[in-house]
Design a protein around this motif. Sequence first.
Motif, PDB file in Angstrom:
ATOM      1  N   UNK A  56       0.827  -1.200   0.000  1.00 45.55           N
ATOM      2  CA  UNK A  56       0.000   0.000   0.000  1.00 45.55           C
ATOM      3  C   UNK A  56       0.866   1.258   0.000  1.00 45.55           C
ATOM      4  N   UNK A  57       1.889   1.279   0.860  1.00 38.24           N
ATOM      5  CA  UNK A  57       2.705   2.475   1.060  1.00 38.24           C
ATOM      6  C   UNK A  57       4.086   2.303   0.438  1.00 38.24           C
ATOM      7  N   UNK A  58       4.330   3.019  -0.659  1.00 36.91           N
ATOM      8  CA  UNK A  58       5.636   3.003  -1.321  1.00 36.91           C
ATOM      9  C   UNK A  58       5.942   4.419  -1.778  1.00 36.91           C
ATOM     10  N   UNK A  59       7.214   4.714  -1.963  1.00 33.20           N
ATOM     11  CA  UNK A  59       7.612   6.013  -2.500  1.00 33.20           C
ATOM     12  C   UNK A  59       7.112   6.125  -3.937  1.00 33.20           C
ATOM     13  N   UNK A  60       6.799   7.326  -4.357  1.00 32.87           N
ATOM     14  CA  UNK A  60       6.267   7.506  -5.708  1.00 32.87           C
ATOM     15  C   UNK A  60       4.820   7.037  -5.747  1.00 32.87           C
ATOM     16  N   UNK A  61       4.513   6.198  -6.721  1.00 33.51           N
ATOM     17  CA  UNK A  61       3.161   5.645  -6.809  1.00 33.51           C
ATOM     18  C   UNK A  61       2.936   4.643  -5.686  1.00 33.51           C
ATOM     19  N   UNK A  62       1.847   4.782  -4.984  1.00 35.25           N
ATOM     20  CA  UNK A  62       1.508   3.836  -3.922  1.00 35.25           C
ATOM     21  C   UNK A  62       0.805   2.621  -4.537  1.00 35.25           C
ATOM     22  N   UNK A  63       0.602   1.617  -3.719  1.00 36.76           N
ATOM     23  CA  UNK A  63      -0.148   0.454  -4.185  1.00 36.76           C
ATOM     24  C   UNK A  63      -1.567   0.816  -4.570  1.00 36.76           C
ATOM     25  N   UNK A  64      -2.172   1.747  -3.830  1.00 40.52           N
ATOM     26  CA  UNK A  64      -3.515   2.204  -4.170  1.00 40.52           C
ATOM     27  C   UNK A  64      -3.503   2.936  -5.505  1.00 40.52           C
ATOM     28  N   UNK A  65      -2.490   3.760  -5.740  1.00 40.51           N
ATOM     29  CA  UNK A  65      -2.343   4.429  -7.040  1.00 40.51           C
ATOM     30  C   UNK A  65      -2.237   3.398  -8.163  1.00 40.51           C
ATOM     31  N   UNK A  86      -1.167   0.649  10.112  1.00 39.64           N
ATOM     32  CA  UNK A  86      -2.396   0.248  10.774  1.00 39.64           C
ATOM     33  C   UNK A  86      -3.167   1.531  11.070  1.00 39.64           C
ATOM     34  N   UNK A  87      -3.879   1.984  10.046  1.00 44.35           N
ATOM     35  CA  UNK A  87      -4.687   3.190  10.177  1.00 44.35           C
ATOM     36  C   UNK A  87      -6.114   2.872   9.773  1.00 44.35           C
ATOM     37  N   UNK A  88      -7.078   3.456  10.471  1.00 42.62           N
ATOM     38  CA  UNK A  88      -8.468   3.225  10.096  1.00 42.62           C
ATOM     39  C   UNK A  88      -8.723   3.660   8.656  1.00 42.62           C
ATOM     40  N   UNK A  89      -9.499   2.874   7.960  1.00 42.83           N
ATOM     41  CA  UNK A  89      -9.916   3.252   6.621  1.00 42.83           C
ATOM     42  C   UNK A  89      -9.069   2.724   5.485  1.00 42.83           C
ATOM     43  N   UNK A 101      -8.543  -7.865  -1.423  1.00 42.39           N
ATOM     44  CA  UNK A 101      -8.338  -7.831   0.029  1.00 42.39           C
ATOM     45  C   UNK A 101      -7.216  -6.865   0.367  1.00 42.39           C
ATOM     46  N   UNK A 102      -7.132  -6.535   1.648  1.00 41.60           N
ATOM     47  CA  UNK A 102      -6.036  -5.730   2.175  1.00 41.60           C
ATOM     48  C   UNK A 102      -5.562  -6.418   3.442  1.00 41.60           C
ATOM     49  N   UNK A 103      -4.311  -6.860   3.437  1.00 42.73           N
ATOM     50  CA  UNK A 103      -3.741  -7.592   4.564  1.00 42.73           C
ATOM     51  C   UNK A 103      -2.699  -6.742   5.286  1.00 42.73           C
ATOM     52  N   UNK A 104      -2.666  -6.891   6.604  1.00 40.86           N
ATOM     53  CA  UNK A 104      -1.649  -6.204   7.398  1.00 40.86           C
ATOM     54  C   UNK A 104      -0.378  -7.041   7.470  1.00 40.86           C
ATOM     55  N   UNK A 105       0.764  -6.343   7.454  1.00 39.66           N
ATOM     56  CA  UNK A 105       2.052  -6.997   7.662  1.00 39.66           C
ATOM     57  C   UNK A 105       2.263  -7.163   9.153  1.00 39.66           C
TER      58      UNK A 105
END
Length: 124
Positions: A56-65, A86-89, A101-105
Motif C-alpha cells: 500500500x505504502x511506497x515512494x512515488x506511486x503507492x499500491x492504491x495508485x 495500521x490506520x483506520x480506513x 483484500x487488504x492484509x496487514x504486515x
Amino acid sequence: MRTRTLIAIVDDDRSVRDSIENLVRSLGLTARAYASASDYLLRARDVEVALLITDFQMAGLTGLDLLQEIRRNGELTPVILITGLVRPGIARRAIEAGALACLNKPIDDCDLIELFGKALGPLS
C-alpha cells in the motif's frame, strides 16, 4: 492448454518481495517481483498477470495508485494490497478501489494462500 499462472509482487522492501516470491514458488506457481509501482507499469506491459500483490505504502506511486491505474486501463486483474500501516480506513479504501483484500504486515501465509485460491481457483 493452461498457461503458467503469474503472480506479480510489488513492494519496495526486498525482504517482503523475496518472502512472498518464495511462498508463491513453493506452491508451484510463477512469480515475478518488482521494486516499485512504476517499475511494474514499465516492465509488466506484455505479461499476463493472474494476480497482483502490492504494498500500500511506497515512494512515488503507492499500491492504491497502482490499483487505480490498472482499473482505469480496464484491467480486471485481482489485486491484494498489503500494508504495514495500521490506520483506520485503509482496508476500506482498498476494497472500494477494487482490491480483493487488504492484509496487514506481517502477512500470515495461510491468509495469503486462501486469497490465492479465491483469485485463481483451486491450486491443486
